[in-house]
Design a protein around this motif. Structure first.
Motif, short mmCIF file in Angstrom:
data_model
loop_
_atom_site.label_atom_id
_atom_site.label_comp_id
_atom_site.label_asym_id
_atom_site.label_seq_id
_atom_site.Cartn_x
_atom_site.Cartn_y
_atom_site.Cartn_z
N GLY A 48 0.81 -1.21 0.00
CA GLY A 48 0.00 0.00 0.00
C GLY A 48 0.84 1.26 0.00
N LYS A 49 0.17 2.38 0.03
CA LYS A 49 0.81 3.69 -0.03
C LYS A 49 0.38 4.52 1.18
N ILE A 50 1.36 5.17 1.82
CA ILE A 50 1.08 6.06 2.95
C ILE A 50 1.55 7.46 2.58
N ALA A 51 0.66 8.43 2.72
CA ALA A 51 1.01 9.83 2.47
C ALA A 51 1.15 10.53 3.81
N VAL A 71 11.24 14.55 8.75
CA VAL A 71 10.92 13.64 7.66
C VAL A 71 11.82 12.41 7.68
N GLU A 72 13.08 12.59 8.12
CA GLU A 72 14.01 11.46 8.16
C GLU A 72 13.54 10.35 9.10
N ALA A 73 12.81 10.73 10.15
CA ALA A 73 12.31 9.72 11.10
C ALA A 73 11.34 8.77 10.42
N PHE A 74 10.57 9.30 9.47
CA PHE A 74 9.62 8.45 8.76
C PHE A 74 10.30 7.66 7.65
N GLU A 75 11.31 8.26 7.03
CA GLU A 75 12.04 7.55 5.98
C GLU A 75 12.77 6.33 6.55
N GLN A 76 13.16 6.41 7.82
CA GLN A 76 13.87 5.30 8.46
C GLN A 76 12.96 4.43 9.33
N CYS A 77 11.67 4.70 9.27
CA CYS A 77 10.73 4.02 10.17
C CYS A 77 10.75 2.51 10.00
N ALA A 78 10.71 2.04 8.76
CA ALA A 78 10.70 0.60 8.52
C ALA A 78 11.97 -0.05 9.05
N LEU A 79 13.10 0.62 8.85
CA LEU A 79 14.39 0.08 9.28
C LEU A 79 14.48 0.00 10.80
N LEU A 80 13.98 1.01 11.49
CA LEU A 80 14.15 1.10 12.94
C LEU A 80 13.02 0.47 13.74
N HIS A 81 11.84 0.33 13.13
CA HIS A 81 10.68 -0.06 13.93
C HIS A 81 9.96 -1.32 13.42
N PRO A 90 10.62 5.46 -0.11
CA PRO A 90 10.15 6.81 0.23
C PRO A 90 10.29 7.76 -0.95
N LEU A 91 9.40 8.73 -1.00
CA LEU A 91 9.45 9.75 -2.06
C LEU A 91 8.97 11.07 -1.47
N GLU A 102 5.88 26.83 1.18
CA GLU A 102 6.52 25.74 0.46
C GLU A 102 6.86 24.64 1.46
N ASP A 103 6.51 23.42 1.13
CA ASP A 103 6.63 22.33 2.09
C ASP A 103 6.79 21.03 1.32
N MET A 104 6.57 19.92 2.00
CA MET A 104 6.66 18.62 1.33
C MET A 104 5.67 17.65 1.95
N VAL A 105 5.36 16.61 1.19
CA VAL A 105 4.63 15.44 1.67
C VAL A 105 5.51 14.24 1.39
N LEU A 106 5.58 13.32 2.34
CA LEU A 106 6.38 12.11 2.15
C LEU A 106 5.46 10.95 1.80
N VAL A 107 5.73 10.34 0.65
CA VAL A 107 4.98 9.15 0.23
C VAL A 107 5.83 7.92 0.51
#
Length: 483
Positions: A48-51, A71-81, A90-91, A102-107
């Motif tokens: 699935g996809k998480i936004a 944002v880095e905490a979520f990018e590493q979430c699978a690795l750490l948790h 991640p994207l 101006e901001d971002m969303v992490l997919v």
């Protein structure tokens, strides 16, 4: 409602798409360990996809505010948790947030884990996606998931107290002939991994070859009902009920003969003025449904039968266990998977089994060629797979006519006019009818409906129920349906 994966990374799509089996939105305030729950559930399901950075209501909140996690905490979430680590891609997507910044969303694109159950690392909990929720599994459900993912192979586990002495030699001989081998029974079973080094049969060995496998687990039950629904108590409408036991090949053969003996054929005149015979259901459709149920059911659920229920208007095949692994109701026509590959491979030798999606696809095709509705697959309570085949209106009329002849007599039925026949058929179908419901059904006046009901009562076909002629709850039923 059909749920499909969200493939687009367009921010408007991500903000508006409904959360589902394949998609979820999370605020950047969520703790990474809590996000791991959703990652684990997608990985254990079909992916699935998480936004992250979009609120549940679709507001693009992004990451630029107090309380947002980096944002880095979520990018590493699978690795750490997560354990083992699932595949997550991640994207970062540049956006303008709801505050005009101006901001971002992490997919996070989470891939399905094919052969391992994923757990949350800090507490070992296992989650599975169910609709738009990430549901925690209990021990038995985790074990079933491990079977699905081959982490533990149910088929290969030994059944204590069994041996080659429990084998049905006739079925084993047929299997050996199908393979074209003359090796000993013991070697045939051992080479197929149906017999362990300790001389015990495996679960697959018991199911396929044991003379009395129901000593270890139940098998298949076929029920024939009069009418379109199950009645209970004094109205119980089961007219045939047979349980089939023995090794799987004998169950398939016995149940299929029993089912075919209860199916109707009817004739029609084609454009060349020749009579043609049409079966109630295409043989391939119901037989493949039966074989699929026997082959792909969850045999680790030892307390349930496969159940085939035959009604006037449909045939239902209920198989214990949800769809296996990455197979879903939405993708089952295109996804290949066998929960019990040794059983499936053996039944291939008997000429019965195709890979799951091939058989399902042809069931659709055969029903369409017979001008019948598409088969309907469902997962009642998330614990079963049910296939429903609807028959033709012509065969329903014939079956209803046969039933009414048996109940009220051929002579009486022949004496009725067209309105009376319609009323009797409506009473049979609905159990209770009123003057108003008959008038609506006939598209005629209340006066005609009333006269029809009175005539049928006088002929002792219908029974009137009520306290007086002014009773607002009065109704009529077939004489044998008195309540």
């Amino acid at each position: 409602m059909l749920q499909v994966p969200v493939t687009s990374n367009d921010i408007d799509v991500l903000a508006r798409a409904p959360e589902s089996q394949y998609f979820d939105r999370k605020s950047a305030k969520i703790k990474p360990n809590d996000l791991a729950r959703t990652i684990v559930s997608f990985a254990n399901s079909a992916g699935g996809k998480i936004a992250v950075g979009i609120e549940d209501d679709g507001v693009v909140s992004g990451f630029r505010y107090d309380g947002a996690q980096p944002v880095e905490a979520f990018e590493q979430c699978a690795l750490l948790h997560c354990d083992p680590v699932p595949m997550v891609t991640p994207l970062r997507i540049p956006v303008t947030n709801a505050r005009g910044e101006e901001d971002m969303v992490l997919v996070l694109n989470v891939s399905a884990s094919q052969n391992r159950v994923i757990r949350r690392k800090n507490d070992g909990k296992v989650f599975l996606r169910s609709g738009d929720k990430s549901v925690q599994l209990e021990y038995g459900q985790i074990l079933s998931l491990e079977y699905d993912k081959r982490q533990i192979v149910f088929e290969d586990e030994p059944v204590r107290g069994t041996s080659i002495e429990n084998v049905d030699s006739e079925v084993l001989d047929r299997y050996k002939r199908a393979l074209g081998t003359t090796v000993s029974d013991e070697k045939a079973l051992y080479s197929g991994q149906f017999l362990t080094d300790n001389g015990e049969l495996t679960h697959a060995g018991v199911l396929l070859f044991a003379a009395h496998p129901t000593r270890f687990m139940p098998q298949a039950r076929v029920l024939r009902f009069e009418g379109k629904r199950l009645e209970t108590g004094s109205q119980l409408n089961i007219i045939k009920d047979r349980t089939f036991e023995g090794p799987i090949p004998k169950i398939v053969e016995g149940a299929s003969l029993f089912i075919s003996g209860m199916l109707r054929e009817y004739q029609y005149m084609d454009k060349n003025a020749k009579f043609q015979t049409i079966p109630e259901y295409p043989e391939f459709a119901w037989f493949e449904g039966l074989v699929n149920a026997v082959t792909h059911r969850d045999y680790s659920n030892t307390g349930e039968h496969i159940r085939i229920s035959m009604y006037d208007d449909r045939l239902e095949i209920l198989s214990p266990g949800k769809l296996p692994n990455t197979v879903t109701l939405e993708n089952m026509r295109t996804t290949r998977y066998a929960r019990n590959p040794r059983i499936a491979k053996t039944l291939v030798a008997f000429g019965w089994v195709r890979e799951m999606n091939e058989g399902v696809q042809r069931i659709y095709s055969e029903m369409q060629k017979a001008f019948l509705h598409d088969p309907v697959y469902s997962e009642p309570n998330g614990q079963y797979v049910k296939l429903t085949l609807e028959n033709s209106s012509t065969s329903r009329v014939l079956r209803t006519q046969d039933t009414l002849e048996n109940r009220i007599g051929r002579d009486t039925l022949d004496s009725l006019n067209e309105y009376e026949i319609e009323a009797v058929q409506l009473a049979y179908s609905e159990k209770r009818i009123t003057r108003k419901s008959l008038a609506v059904h006939l598209g005629r006046s209340l006066k005609l409906a009333s006269a029809t009901l009175h005539a049928l009562t006088d002929k002792d076909v219908l029974q009137w129920h009520g306290s007086s002629t002014r009773d607002p709850h009065q109704y009529y039923s077939l004489k044998q349906d008195e309540q």
